[in-house]
Design an enzyme around this catalytic site. Structure first.
Site, PDB file in Angstrom:
ATOM      1  N   PHE A  48      37.803  38.618  39.354  1.00 20.81           N
ATOM      2  CA  PHE A  48      36.778  37.590  39.075  1.00 20.81           C
ATOM      3  C   PHE A  48      35.521  37.842  39.895  1.00 20.81           C
ATOM      4  O   PHE A  48      35.002  36.949  40.547  1.00 20.81           O
ATOM      5  CB  PHE A  48      37.289  36.166  39.358  1.00 20.81           C
ATOM      6  CG  PHE A  48      38.390  35.724  38.447  1.00 20.81           C
ATOM      7  CD1 PHE A  48      38.104  35.184  37.197  1.00 20.81           C
ATOM      8  CD2 PHE A  48      39.713  35.849  38.841  1.00 20.81           C
ATOM      9  CE1 PHE A  48      39.124  34.772  36.360  1.00 20.81           C
ATOM     10  CE2 PHE A  48      40.741  35.438  38.014  1.00 20.81           C
ATOM     11  CZ  PHE A  48      40.445  34.905  36.774  1.00 20.81           C
ATOM     12  N   HIS A  49      35.054  39.078  39.890  1.00 20.57           N
ATOM     13  CA  HIS A  49      33.807  39.384  40.575  1.00 20.57           C
ATOM     14  C   HIS A  49      33.230  40.687  40.040  1.00 20.57           C
ATOM     15  O   HIS A  49      33.900  41.430  39.314  1.00 20.57           O
ATOM     16  CB  HIS A  49      34.025  39.465  42.101  1.00 20.57           C
ATOM     17  CG  HIS A  49      34.964  40.530  42.539  1.00 20.57           C
ATOM     18  ND1 HIS A  49      36.231  40.277  43.012  1.00 20.57           N
ATOM     19  CD2 HIS A  49      34.827  41.867  42.574  1.00 20.57           C
ATOM     20  CE1 HIS A  49      36.823  41.403  43.322  1.00 20.57           C
ATOM     21  NE2 HIS A  49      35.998  42.393  43.060  1.00 20.57           N
ATOM     22  N   ALA A  50      31.991  40.931  40.418  1.00 21.26           N
ATOM     23  CA  ALA A  50      31.343  42.231  40.178  1.00 21.26           C
ATOM     24  C   ALA A  50      30.781  42.690  41.516  1.00 21.26           C
ATOM     25  O   ALA A  50      30.665  41.900  42.461  1.00 21.26           O
ATOM     26  CB  ALA A  50      30.227  42.079  39.153  1.00 21.26           C
ATOM     27  N   HIS A  95      35.005  42.168  36.661  1.00 21.93           N
ATOM     28  CA  HIS A  95      36.358  42.633  36.336  1.00 21.93           C
ATOM     29  C   HIS A  95      37.418  41.635  36.794  1.00 21.93           C
ATOM     30  O   HIS A  95      37.256  40.944  37.799  1.00 21.93           O
ATOM     31  CB  HIS A  95      36.631  44.036  36.887  1.00 21.93           C
ATOM     32  CG  HIS A  95      36.312  44.213  38.338  1.00 21.93           C
ATOM     33  ND1 HIS A  95      35.030  44.317  38.826  1.00 21.93           N
ATOM     34  CD2 HIS A  95      37.126  44.324  39.411  1.00 21.93           C
ATOM     35  CE1 HIS A  95      35.069  44.481  40.135  1.00 21.93           C
ATOM     36  NE2 HIS A  95      36.329  44.481  40.518  1.00 21.93           N
TER      37      HIS A  95
END
Ligand code: TYD
Length: 133
Positions: A48-50, A95
Site C-alpha cells: 500500500f505504497h509507492a 504496489h
C-alpha cells in the site's frame, strides 16, 4: 504499464538448485538492502505504497503470493510462485502484495537503504505525484 520480470539463472543438478543474483549484473542497480517478509497471512495485504526513487526486485523464494502494480493509469496483478523469478518495482508504482501462501517468503532486493522520506503511503497523494510528474 510494462511488467518487468526476470528469470535468474539457476545452477541445477541432482544436488538441488542454486540461484545467484549480483547487483549491477543480473539486476541493473547496486543492491544496498535486502529484506524479506514471512509468517504472512493469506487474508492480509501488505505494501500500500509507492516509492519516489527506490528500485526493487521482489522474489517469492518460497511459496507464492500476488503483487498488484498500479502506475496511476493502469493496474496489473502478477503471481510470483517461482524462486528464480523477480518482479521489478520501480519508482512511482503503487504496489500491494496479497494472497500469500502460508509458507511464503518474499525476498526484496532494494537499491537503497530504508528511508521513510522515499515513501508515498497515501493513494490520493500517489495519484497527485504521478499525475504531476
Ligand atoms: P511497512 O512499510 O509498513 O511494510 P509493508 O509495506 O510491507 O506492509 O514496514 C513495516 C515496518 O518495518 C515499518 O515500521 C517500517 C519497517 N521497515 C524497516 O525498518 N526497514 C525496512 O527496510 C522496511 C522495508 C521496513
Amino acid at each position: 504499464m510494462e511488467i518487468i520480470t526476470k528469470v535468474f539463472s539457476s545452477h541445477s543438478s541432482d544436488r538441488g538448485n542454486l540461484t545467484a543474483i549480483e547487483g549491477e549484473n543480473e539486476i541493473a542497480f547496486p543492491i544496498k538492502r535486502v529484506y524479506y517478509l514471512y509468517g504472512l497471512s493469506h487474508d492480509l495485504r501488505r505494501g500500500f505504497h509507492a516509492h519516489k526513487r527506490l528500485e526493487q526486485y521482489l522474489i517469492c523464494i518460497y511459496g507464492s503470493c500476488s503483487v498488484l502494480l498500479d502506475d496511476g493509469k493502469e493496474r496489473a496483478s502478477v503471481k510470483l510462485d517461482r524462486p528464480n523469478v523477480g518482479l521489478y518495482v520501480g519508482p512511482g508504482i503503487w504496489h500491494e502484495m496479497f494472497e500469500f501462501s502460508k509458507d511464503a517468503v518474499l525476498l526484496v532486493l532494494a537499491s537503497d537503504r530504508y528511508s521513510e522520506e522515499d515513501y508515498i503511503r497515501d493513494y490520493c497523494s500517489f495519484l497527485d505525484y504521478v499525475q504531476g510528474a
